[in-house]
Scaffold this motif. Structure first.
Motif, PDB file in Angstrom:
ATOM      1  N   THR B 467       0.815  -1.090  -0.111  1.00  9.77           N
ATOM      2  CA  THR B 467       0.117   0.089  -0.050  1.00  9.77           C
ATOM      3  C   THR B 467       0.649   1.287   0.042  1.00  9.77           C
ATOM      4  O   THR B 467       0.477   2.327  -0.474  1.00  9.77           O
ATOM      5  N   MET B 524      -9.348  -0.119  -3.298  1.00  5.40           N
ATOM      6  CA  MET B 524      -8.135  -0.867  -4.125  1.00  5.40           C
ATOM      7  C   MET B 524      -8.283  -2.229  -3.553  1.00  5.40           C
ATOM      8  O   MET B 524      -8.790  -2.692  -2.738  1.00  5.40           O
ATOM      9  N   VAL B 561      -6.027   0.047  -8.158  1.00  7.16           N
ATOM     10  CA  VAL B 561      -6.891   1.194  -7.254  1.00  7.16           C
ATOM     11  C   VAL B 561      -8.027   1.819  -8.303  1.00  7.16           C
ATOM     12  O   VAL B 561      -7.855   1.973  -9.522  1.00  7.16           O
TER      13      VAL B 561
END
Lengths: 294, 567
Positions: B467, B524, B561
């Motif tokens: 991330t 995401m 995403v």
């Protein structure tokens, strides 16, 4: 003996050195072998210029799908991405890297191809199936009811499930929806119909035009359901009161295809009903999709 | 025969420690934090708070207040499915080194802080929490050097130490505030101490203490006696007399005492809590792991998993040298016995080759023997790597000996060892560099790199750590107060990113599963095979299959995403 050992050592050292050099070089130059965004952009421009209604875009290898959709996602609808098969498409744009091919182009005729750096664009043509009726697309027209046990609907024994926009239906112990299902870890556009305890669920469509065949796909949605449940789901297809398909759907089936000959019914309008139930309904998230084809 | 190490060896060992530590520390700066780290970050602060209270209570001459059941449960109740040593060290390091902004970050710490901590202020919070792992793995490299240098040669030691750390998957874990790299380091330390204890009395009790620390690091250490016992019997057979039994006595006594001392949670209701701990791991939930295209999340698991994963993730040169080293060790042992079949007892032996060989194999074999779940990719058998590296070191040592034998000119002998060492370490260093910071997506030359791994259908990653790579995009694209579905990234990870000024504090976490996706405007999916359904949920709820961002490793998607289209 000593000489032999020395020769072995020289050979081993030479091979190890060669391997080390190759591995180092491959590691240091790895980035240069990756298709840059500019190659994808160029490939996308070509597809976009030639893309027409009813065309399919397929990416290969399958793991490059997200990268491909980042460049051509405006043309790849959710329905296209969640297709059951490529039968309805007459033209397939294959956008690929690393020499891979999409399964959708197997047996199709290559019309043209071009390279944009490391990305290949190829256009294929093939005979297309004419879809007369798509049950998933027409899901909002379904009447959804439940009956006790495994009994068929007779009118008097049915509990209606209430429709919501989406479309979806609220049944006493479950919710049916049109969704992009995860079956065998792949996207499948269809109707999610979880099995319920001691109740059969029925989806009835009226005034359905039929063609030469009915193609039905079914499977168990969601890896977690497949992990935690193992029961079979009974799925029946009934046309004008006559059962044409009785299938038992298992975890291992994946997205299983059933094909029913409906030539005798072609041309007219019919009532088509899907009945489903399970004796062990825990985690039995049945997903299915059906099409009447010419 | 064992070499006596010189001052130069100790200096080299120190250099190995420093270089490894610097490399790990530098790597950690750009390494995203993982799900489990999130829990351990919180645990570190909570555990440290116990020791802080202990110091304060002692200063008030009321230390017994810290030894009540309630005090222990408050300090160590959280995350008690793992022993406390590493989390306590993470907490101690954090307390000493971090640059403190704690009072300005309410709700981002597991505890509230009214005042700034007085600290050395040398490191940011994440680096401070991770430092104990970095140090332990650097110590591991040092011990690998010392073992290789003492048993065979400096070249063997240096090559082994380098290859032990320059292994993409182990290097990844060695940057994290987690237990998998530390237990590999502890495993090496116990084996090293035991090896020394075979001849040196003072290493007996040290072995016991280190074994206790290993037990207090992670449960893998319970298997160590099963490796050391057969080796001890073999040494007895070779020596025709029993070697010192001291290490085992100290492991069973001092080791257990150290273990209990390091884990206050076990001080009350000991038997019940220990049973609960064992039960948690024996009946561990089955996570998902993709392996050659199939997602495994319940037994039976493939027995080939640890071996195939090692074969596809360690640098190939390291693997080949390890195999060559194993063959050479066996050949040399057989030759020694053939040349001197009637020799009396070999009193000098520590059977180093056998010890290294079985430790290279055993951490992997644990999965085969126990039929343990295969989640965690390679992290549960990292302890194999330093021993495979030692086998590789032996191969280099023997090649150098053979190539510079007798008649070779002195000049050739001088450059040969360093040249070969640099050459064989280069691919490992390059592969480790290449894999950073997405080493869990990385596969070796044999697999064809990350793309080859994806082609083979191997696990893409786990732990929700990449991330970090999307935070810059999010910082510029997300509107103020944007609701974001973070998928496999947990709140504790996000808290750390906010504390580190890597994530805007106004961005909202919409929570888990379908409600989280429905409530979000940005969502995401962190790619693992079983996570595909989350991407399909996003398509359904956003009405589009077009990603806004695909984070990739050499073209292989790792995070995708989506933004909800504006109406």
């Amino acid at each position: 003996m000593k000489e032999r050992a020395s020769k072995f050592a020289v050979a081993a050292a030479a091979l190890v050195a060669l391997l080390a050099l190759v591995e180092t070089a491959v590691a240091l130059t790895a980035g240069a072998r990756v298709a840059p965004a500019s190659d994808w952009d160029a490939a996308a421009a070509e597809v976009r210029a030639g893309f027409g209604p009813g065309d399919l875009i397929a990416f290969a290898p399958a793991w490059a799908d997200q990268v491909g959709r980042a460049h051509l996602g405006d043309l790849v609808t959710v329905e296209m991405a969640g297709r059951s098969d490529a039968d309805r498409y007459a033209r397939v744009w294959e956008v690929s890297i690393r020499g891979s091919h999409a399964p959708e182009v197997a047996g199709a005729r290559l019309v043209k191809e071009s390279r944009h750096g490391r990305v290949r664009v190829a256009l294929y043509e093939k005979p297309a199936a004419h879809v007369v009726w798509d049950f998933t697309a027409h899901a909002d027209e379904a009447r959804v009811t439940q009956t006790p046990g495994t009994s068929p609907p007779t009118g008097g024994n049915e509990t209606p499930c209430y429709a919501d926009p989406g479309p979806s239906w609220r049944c006493p112990g479950s919710r049916l929806e049109r969704r992009t299902l995860e079956i065998d870890y792949r996207p499948r556009r269809g109707i999610l119909a979880p099995a319920e305890s001691a109740r059969a669920t029925h989806l009835a469509f009226t005034e359905v035009p039929l063609g030469a065949r009915l193609v039905v796909y079914a499977g168990i949605h969601d890896y977690y359901a497949r992990k935690n449940g193992s029961g079979l789901v009974d799925l029946a297809l009934v046309v004008d009161g006559k059962e044409l398909l009785a299938a038992r759907v298992a975890n291992s089936d994946g997205w299983k295809r059933y094909e029913i000959d409906t030539r005798a019914l072609a041309g007219g309008r019919h009532t088509v009903r899907f009945d489903l139930g399970a004796t062990d309904p825990a985690w039995r998230n049945l997903g299915f999709h059906a099409e009447a084809r010419q | 025969m064992i070499r006596v190490l010189t001052r130069a060896d100790r200096r080299l060992a120190g250099a190995v420690f420093v270089v490894a530590l610097l490399a790990l520390f530098a790597g950690g700066r750009t390494q995203g934090n993982s799900r489990d780290e999130g829990y351990y970050f919180d645990a570190a602060e909570l555990y440290w708070s116990y020791y802080g209270d202990l110091v304060e209570n002692t200063a008030r001459l009321q230390p017994t207040k810290s030894f009540t059941r309630a005090a222990i449960e408050r300090g160590f109740g959280y995350n008690h499915e793992h022993p406390a040593l590493m989390k306590s060290l993470f907490g101690l390091s954090w307390r000493v080194f971090h640059k403190c902004h704690c009072p300005e970050q309410p709700g981002r710490h597991p505890l509230g802080y009214a005042k700034k901590h007085t600290t050395l202020g040398l490191l940011d919070e994440e680096a401070a929490l991770r430092l104990p792992t970095n140090v332990l793995v650097a110590l591991m490299a040092m011990l690998v050097y010392l073992l290789g240098a003492a048993a065979w040669s400096r070249a063997a030691g240096l090559v082994a130490a380098t290859l032990a750390v320059a292994a993409p998957r182990l290097f990844f874990d060695a940057q994290l505030a987690a237990f998998d790299a530390p237990i590999a380091a502890m495993w090496v330390a116990v084996v090293y101490a035991y090896w020394r204890a075979l001849d040196e009395r003072e290493w007996g009790w040290r072995c016991g203490v280190i074994f206790g620390l290993a037990l207090a690091t992670k449960h893998n250490a319970f298997f160590l006696p099963a490796v050391l016992g057969p080796h001890w019997l073999f040494v007895a057979w070779q020596r025709r007399r029993l070697p010192p039994f001291r290490p085992f006595i100290y492991m069973a006594t001092l080791g257990v005492a150290v273990y209990l001392l390091c884990w206050p949670w076990l001080w009350f209701d000991t038997v019940h809590r220990f049973r609960e701990y064992v039960s948690f791991h024996v009946n561990h939930v089955y996570y998902n792991m993709e392996y050659f295209g199939r997602n495994y999340n319940k037994p039976p698991f493939p027995l080939s998993f640890p071996y195939a994963m090692t074969a596809l993730t360690l640098p190939v040169t390291t693997l080949v040298l390890s195999a060559l080293g194993s063959v050479m060790l066996v050949r040399d042992w057989l030759a020694a016995r053939r040349d001197n079949p009637n020799a009396a007892a070999d009193t000098g032996t520590r059977a180093t080759g056998l010890l290294v060989g079985i430790n290279a194999l055993f951490p992997m074999a644990i999965l085969t023997v126990t039929r343990a779940p295969i989640f965690g990719a390679t992290k549960h058998f990292h302890a194999s790597i330093p021993f495979l590296a030692l086998l590789a070191g032996y191969a280099v040592h023997r090649l150098v000996l053979a190539l510079s034998d007798g008649d070779a000119p002195i000049s050739r002998r001088r450059w040969l060892a360093p040249a070969l060492a640099v050459l064989v370490c280069a691919p490992a260093a390059a592969e480790t560099w290449r894999s950073h910071p997405y080493a869990l997506t990385h596969y070796n030359l044999l697999a064809g790199g990350p793309a080859g791994g994806a082609d083979l259908g191997m696990n893409r990653q786990f732990w929700g750590y990449p991330t970090l790579g999307i935070l810059p995009w999010l910082g510029t694209h997300a509107r103020a107060g944007a609701p974001v579905y973070w998928h496999d990234t947990n709140q504790a990870q996000l808290n750390m990113y906010v504390r580190e000024n890597r994530l805007r504090p106004d961005i909202v976490n919409t929570g888990l599963e379908e409600p989280g996706v429905r409530a979000s405007d940005i969502a995401m999916v962190i790619h693992e095979k079983h996570f595909n359904k989350y991407e399909y949920w996003i398509w359904d709820f956003y009405g589009t299959a077009r990603p806004s961002l695909v984070l990739d490793d050499e073209g292989v998607p790792i995070v995708t995403v989506y933004e909800r289209p504006r109406k």
